[in-house]
Design a protein around this motif. Sequence first.
Motif, PDB file in Angstrom:
ATOM      1  N   GLU A  59       0.818  -1.211   0.000  1.00  0.00           N
ATOM      2  CA  GLU A  59       0.000   0.000   0.000  1.00  0.00           C
ATOM      3  C   GLU A  59       0.859   1.272   0.000  1.00  0.00           C
ATOM      4  O   GLU A  59       0.620   2.223   0.741  1.00  0.00           O
ATOM      5  CB  GLU A  59      -0.970   0.006   1.185  1.00  0.00           C
ATOM      6  CG  GLU A  59      -1.928  -1.171   1.168  1.00  0.00           C
ATOM      7  CD  GLU A  59      -2.920  -1.142   2.329  1.00  0.00           C
ATOM      8  OE1 GLU A  59      -2.681  -0.396   3.307  1.00  0.00           O
ATOM      9  OE2 GLU A  59      -3.930  -1.861   2.251  1.00  0.00           O
ATOM     10  N   PHE A  60       1.865   1.271  -0.863  1.00  0.00           N
ATOM     11  CA  PHE A  60       2.739   2.427  -0.993  1.00  0.00           C
ATOM     12  C   PHE A  60       1.983   3.579  -1.646  1.00  0.00           C
ATOM     13  O   PHE A  60       1.388   3.434  -2.706  1.00  0.00           O
ATOM     14  CB  PHE A  60       3.956   2.061  -1.848  1.00  0.00           C
ATOM     15  CG  PHE A  60       4.893   3.203  -2.135  1.00  0.00           C
ATOM     16  CD1 PHE A  60       5.636   3.768  -1.117  1.00  0.00           C
ATOM     17  CD2 PHE A  60       5.035   3.700  -3.429  1.00  0.00           C
ATOM     18  CE1 PHE A  60       6.526   4.809  -1.379  1.00  0.00           C
ATOM     19  CE2 PHE A  60       5.907   4.738  -3.696  1.00  0.00           C
ATOM     20  CZ  PHE A  60       6.658   5.297  -2.664  1.00  0.00           C
ATOM     21  N   ASP A  61       2.028   4.744  -1.015  1.00  0.00           N
ATOM     22  CA  ASP A  61       1.344   5.938  -1.515  1.00  0.00           C
ATOM     23  C   ASP A  61       2.365   6.784  -2.276  1.00  0.00           C
ATOM     24  O   ASP A  61       3.087   7.594  -1.688  1.00  0.00           O
ATOM     25  CB  ASP A  61       0.750   6.723  -0.352  1.00  0.00           C
ATOM     26  CG  ASP A  61      -0.149   7.868  -0.800  1.00  0.00           C
ATOM     27  OD1 ASP A  61       0.033   8.353  -1.936  1.00  0.00           O
ATOM     28  OD2 ASP A  61      -1.020   8.280  -0.008  1.00  0.00           O
ATOM     29  N   GLU A  62       2.424   6.592  -3.588  1.00  0.00           N
ATOM     30  CA  GLU A  62       3.417   7.288  -4.401  1.00  0.00           C
ATOM     31  C   GLU A  62       3.243   8.806  -4.349  1.00  0.00           C
ATOM     32  O   GLU A  62       4.226   9.553  -4.260  1.00  0.00           O
ATOM     33  CB  GLU A  62       3.336   6.809  -5.850  1.00  0.00           C
ATOM     34  CG  GLU A  62       4.344   7.488  -6.763  1.00  0.00           C
ATOM     35  CD  GLU A  62       4.169   7.119  -8.226  1.00  0.00           C
ATOM     36  OE1 GLU A  62       4.581   7.915  -9.089  1.00  0.00           O
ATOM     37  OE2 GLU A  62       3.604   6.034  -8.511  1.00  0.00           O
ATOM     38  N   ALA A  63       2.001   9.266  -4.403  1.00  0.00           N
ATOM     39  CA  ALA A  63       1.744  10.705  -4.389  1.00  0.00           C
ATOM     40  C   ALA A  63       2.256  11.340  -3.100  1.00  0.00           C
ATOM     41  O   ALA A  63       2.862  12.418  -3.113  1.00  0.00           O
ATOM     42  CB  ALA A  63       0.254  10.978  -4.563  1.00  0.00           C
ATOM     43  N   ALA A  64       2.035  10.664  -1.972  1.00  0.00           N
ATOM     44  CA  ALA A  64       2.496  11.190  -0.686  1.00  0.00           C
ATOM     45  C   ALA A  64       4.018  11.212  -0.634  1.00  0.00           C
ATOM     46  O   ALA A  64       4.619  12.178  -0.145  1.00  0.00           O
ATOM     47  CB  ALA A  64       1.936  10.347   0.452  1.00  0.00           C
ATOM     48  N   PHE A  65       4.654  10.165  -1.144  1.00  0.00           N
ATOM     49  CA  PHE A  65       6.111  10.115  -1.151  1.00  0.00           C
ATOM     50  C   PHE A  65       6.678  11.255  -1.981  1.00  0.00           C
ATOM     51  O   PHE A  65       7.604  11.956  -1.556  1.00  0.00           O
ATOM     52  CB  PHE A  65       6.596   8.775  -1.704  1.00  0.00           C
ATOM     53  CG  PHE A  65       8.096   8.645  -1.763  1.00  0.00           C
ATOM     54  CD1 PHE A  65       8.808   8.255  -0.630  1.00  0.00           C
ATOM     55  CD2 PHE A  65       8.788   8.915  -2.930  1.00  0.00           C
ATOM     56  CE1 PHE A  65      10.190   8.142  -0.672  1.00  0.00           C
ATOM     57  CE2 PHE A  65      10.169   8.809  -2.983  1.00  0.00           C
ATOM     58  CZ  PHE A  65      10.874   8.423  -1.853  1.00  0.00           C
ATOM     59  N   ARG A  66       6.130  11.456  -3.162  1.00  0.00           N
ATOM     60  CA  ARG A  66       6.602  12.540  -4.030  1.00  0.00           C
ATOM     61  C   ARG A  66       6.420  13.897  -3.362  1.00  0.00           C
ATOM     62  O   ARG A  66       7.283  14.785  -3.470  1.00  0.00           O
ATOM     63  CB  ARG A  66       5.882  12.499  -5.371  1.00  0.00           C
ATOM     64  CG  ARG A  66       6.302  11.337  -6.279  1.00  0.00           C
ATOM     65  CD  ARG A  66       5.563  11.391  -7.609  1.00  0.00           C
ATOM     66  NE  ARG A  66       5.947  10.317  -8.510  1.00  0.00           N
ATOM     67  CZ  ARG A  66       6.988  10.373  -9.349  1.00  0.00           C
ATOM     68  NH1 ARG A  66       7.739  11.471  -9.383  1.00  0.00           N
ATOM     69  NH2 ARG A  66       7.274   9.354 -10.141  1.00  0.00           N
ATOM     70  N   ALA A  67       5.308  14.075  -2.679  1.00  0.00           N
ATOM     71  CA  ALA A  67       5.043  15.346  -1.998  1.00  0.00           C
ATOM     72  C   ALA A  67       6.064  15.585  -0.895  1.00  0.00           C
ATOM     73  O   ALA A  67       6.542  16.715  -0.699  1.00  0.00           O
ATOM     74  CB  ALA A  67       3.631  15.354  -1.423  1.00  0.00           C
TER      75      ALA A  67
END
Length: 283
Positions: free
Chosen positions: A175-183
């Motif tokens: 459940e990796f949140d790519e958008a959150a990581f990029r932010a």
Amino acid sequence: MCREVDLHQAVLAKNETSAGTLRAELAARGTSVINLLSSPGSGKTALLESELLRARERDLPVAALTADLATENDARRLARSGVPVKQILTDGLCHLEAAMLGGHLDGWLPDGTRLLFVENVGNLVCPASYDLGETLRVVLASVTEGEDKPLKYPTAFGLAHLVVVTKTDIAKAVEFDEAAFRAHVAQVNPGVEVLLTSARRGVGIGELLDRALAAADGGGVHQPVMAQRPPAHAHHHDQHGHEHPHDQHDHEDHHDAAGLPTHPGDPARAYAGAPGVAARRRP
């Protein structure tokens, strides 16, 4: 406590000088260093092995040097690529330093090496403060480590020229949140590129090599905002107006609004000698 800070600054200053010398020597030989930083178990070695294999397929003269506290497991693994590989055992030291790296290159690095990949010791704290004379600094994080990794380690991510996400083949499962990581990456290092990779599936393989070659050719290297910040003041004043040096505990607690350290031993100062940064270093 002032002596502790002064010693820290002296160590970083000495490393900065060594890094500048090493960078110039390697540039004269046509070699660029790619410094890879990550936590243990991020998949750094697997990705590097794939990149080395791709380099060999393209007849690019590359080499790799890997650092660990103990064992030569990573060197044996990388040697399967067929490129020159050397292991550095740090004997407990949690990071590489420029002089240490230079010493291990003497008499070993093959002439004509275009790219030297350095797999730093696995952690995101100590190595972040030390410039190795690199042309490209790459910070890796696996999808299993959490989206807030850049906020927890702002110096490592804040000084990166490139950020690489590994193990994306299991991103959905964890459940990796790519958008959150990029932010979060953008919060500490605005504008830095984020690459998505999976060594197991072959996703993104070759892109790191492409970025490394572009950097070696003098173009396309992101300049971190953190590396352009002016040095922090080495003293603070108390309520009576008396001046006091920051102690070692102070520098661990002082951060700016973006979560970047502002202590007098700020790693951004030590890294100010990196390519594209020295010219912008402020007095």
